[in-house]
Design an enzyme around this catalytic site. Structure first.
Site, PDB file in Angstrom:
ATOM      1  N   LYS B  74      67.841  59.721  16.317  1.00  0.00           N
ATOM      2  CA  LYS B  74      67.343  58.355  16.451  1.00  0.00           C
ATOM      3  C   LYS B  74      68.389  57.531  17.201  1.00  0.00           C
ATOM      4  CE  LYS B  74      65.345  54.745  13.456  1.00  0.00           C
ATOM      5  NZ  LYS B  74      65.008  54.429  12.050  1.00  0.00           N
ATOM      6  N   SER B 149      60.323  53.258  11.238  1.00  0.00           N
ATOM      7  CA  SER B 149      60.862  53.031  12.563  1.00  0.00           C
ATOM      8  C   SER B 149      61.361  54.299  13.259  1.00  0.00           C
ATOM      9  CB  SER B 149      62.010  52.024  12.486  1.00  0.00           C
ATOM     10  OG  SER B 149      63.079  52.566  11.724  1.00  0.00           O
ATOM     11  N   SER B 173      61.493  54.288   6.652  1.00  0.00           N
ATOM     12  CA  SER B 173      61.486  54.637   8.083  1.00  0.00           C
ATOM     13  C   SER B 173      61.663  56.112   8.418  1.00  0.00           C
ATOM     14  CB  SER B 173      62.547  53.826   8.827  1.00  0.00           C
ATOM     15  OG  SER B 173      62.106  52.507   9.001  1.00  0.00           O
TER      16      SER B 173
END
Lengths: 89, 482
Positions: B74, B149, B173
């Protein structure tokens, strides 16, 4: 309320356009409605809760292998300093 | 292909790390134009890493536990020398000066770092639509969101562009995108994994964890990521169990609680059916099932959306146009430099949360909002502590629905916030939780089962998930397998 959004934006050092201020103003009333759910909880039920243990360590200075790479992230610098606009006229 | 199998095959010489990488780069060429999982593919760096792994093997050196495994990260995790944008314009061009602790650990196990994945800006969102760059699509249905996310990480693993990915989870997330994409997503207990080098969002909640195709891969990843780190004072010194060793132990005798607050009217019928079906599988495997209650669940979303933005407003104060990232060219004085750099650099959701956070911490409101929410958090934590005296695990839906359509919730922040309703409580309590796919709905979208265990009981989660996965293998479409 638009004044309130502007006041908060000022505290947060965030420049908002008029459109943004109007948008957030509308959304905030719904979000604050959501927040108001926790005001229904009575105070005695809350007593003694919410203490998060603080985990602190000694504030020792340790060498960083590549300090230049950190300072080099600044958008503007002069010599070993960060460069900013004039603070006082 | 699974990370564990790749590592075995590379270590035994059945396949080279460079062959594995070239297969994954091939998948990226095919899928990435439609899916948009990455902000940056580190092709050159990955090729050098794969080559180094093969060289190491040729020299007869012992290979690490992730030898040749292509891992996506990420874009809020720092890799030295590589841009970290956090999905934000304000950090565009920001080249990391050091490796995150988890990145160091991956490198030391001979993983091949494949790229930085797309995310909601500063991890604020549940759909990956809040990225400053482009939205990511759900590989199961390109009209749907992958969740967020960590949506880029989820999408990359789903269609075989990466074998394993890391995400971060503040209120769901990792788990919610895992559920939306049919993956295993693990949020370790608060303090299990070092956050050094993770761009901070809400420091009392943020955790890093893996997204993978199998429980075996999640266990392998956690064994590598977990453990003490002097550079994150919140990281626990507790010893790290061998998570892979518990996988075959089954669920016989495990007590599994169904919290009634997670099965209220209004829950999507297919989600409920699928989750209850999964619980029945656990029962047939020998688990004892009972209903339990977590009475303060209903206050969790409100308390979370006070606390997380409060912490964010403080953490994001550092983006001032002086030391990092974007500086507004039109500022005439220092005050304008701050206001314009931030106003031009941050996107709408980040601004919304900075404003909310500033508001709930401001003079006159702090008691009613922030202090009260902190105490509500204590009550939520106590709910879990009580319930874990009676059961070993909780089973719930990961999200109230399967993946929603792109744009469906983007104009209504409250409805987007409510999509985290089942993942937020475990984040607030700081315990361990995981999402594992448990079915596919009529529209062809995956459904996730969330398992929650007490603090530092990840082995219980993985043990149950592994037994479930063996009993009910998840039907992943052929076109997503690499």
């Amino acid at each position: 309320m638009p004044e309130e959004v502007r006041r908060i934006a000022q505290l947060a050092r965030l420049r908002l356009s008029d459109e943004e201020a109007a948008l957030y103003q509308g959304q905030f009333s719904r979000i604050l409605d959501l927040f108001s759910q926790i005001s229904k909880l009575q105070a005695p039920a809350l007593d003694g809760h919410g203490q998060i243990p603080s985990i602190l360590r000694e504030d020792e200075v340790l060498p960083f292998s590549n300090p230049e790479a950190l300072v080099g992230l600044a958008p503007e610098r002069e010599g070993g300093y960060y460069k900013v606009k004039k603070v006082m006229e | 292909m699974n990370a564990s199998s790749i590592a075995r095959d590379v270590a035994s010489g059945k396949v080279s790390a460079q062959e594995v990488l070239s297969r994954h780069l091939g998948s990226i060429r095919v899928s990435e134009p439609q899916v948009g999982a990455f902000i940056r593919v580190m092709e050159t760096e990955a090729m050098a890493m794969a080559k180094a792994v093969d060289e190491k093997r040729r020299q007869g050196a012992r290979l690490g536990r992730l030898a040749g495994v292509p891992v996506a990260l990420k874009d809020n995790l720092q890799v030295s020398g590589v841009e970290t944008t956090c999905g934000s314009r304000i950090l565009q061009g920001h080249v990391a000066a050091y490796d995150a602790a988890v990145v160091k650990r991956l490198k030391s196990e001979d993983a091949v770092l494949l790229g930085k994945t797309n995310m909601d800006e500063f991890a604020m969102g549940s759909s990956t639509e809040n990225s400053s760059f482009h939205p990511t699509k759900n590989p199961w249905n390109l009209g749907c969101v992958p969740g967020g996310s960590s949506g880029g990480s989820a999408a990359a693993v789903t269609c075989g562009m990466a074998s394993l990915a890391l995400g971060s989870d503040t209120g769901g997330s990792i788990r919610q995108p895992a559920a939306f994409c049919g993956l295993v997503g693990l949020k370790p207990s608060y303090g299990r994994v070092s956050r050094y080098g993770l761009v901070a969002f809400a420091s009392s909640l943020d955790q890093i964890g893996p997204l993978s195709r199998t429980t075996e891969d999640a266990a392998l990843a956690l064994s590598i990521l977990a453990g003490p780190d002097a550079q994150d004072s919140t990281c626990s010194k507790k010893s790290v169990p061998d998570y892979s060793a518990v996988l075959g132990q089954g669920v016989k005798g495990l007590r599994v609680g169904l919290p009634k607050e997670y099965f209220l009217p209004g829950l999507d019928a297919e989600v409920e059916g699928s989750v209850r079906g999964a619980v029945e599988v656990l029962r047939q495997l020998g688990a004892e099932i009972c209903e339990v209650s977590l009475p303060h669940t209903r206050y969790a979303v409100a308390a979370y959306y006070i606390l997380a933005p409060a912490e964010a407003s403080s953490n994001l104060a550092r983006y001032d146009g002086v030391r990092y990232g974007r500086r507004s060219p039109s500022a005439r004085n220092l005050e304008e430099l701050y206001e314009l750099s931030r106003g031009e650099g941050f996107g709408p959701e980040v601004k919304r949360r900075i404003l909310l956070g500033t508001y709930v911490l401001s003079a006159g409101y702090c008691d009613a909002y922030y202090n009260r929410a902190s105490r509500v958090r204590g009550l939520i934590r106590q709910d879990f502590k009580e319930v874990f005296k009676k059961v070993d695990l909780l089973a719930t839906p990961t999200a109230p629905t399967a993946a929603f359509r792109l744009g469906e919730k983007s104009s209504d922040p409250v409805s987007m916030y409510l999509s985290d309703v089942f993942t937020i409580p475990s984040s607030m309590a700081g315990n361990a939780s995981l999402s594992i796919p448990c079915g596919v709905n009529r529209a062809g979208l995956p459904i996730g089962l969330q398992l929650i265990a007490d603090d530092f009981q990840e082995q219980t989660l993985l043990r149950a998930a592994s037994a479930f996965e063996k009993a009910k293998p998840f039907p992943r479409p052929e076109k997503f397998s690499s």
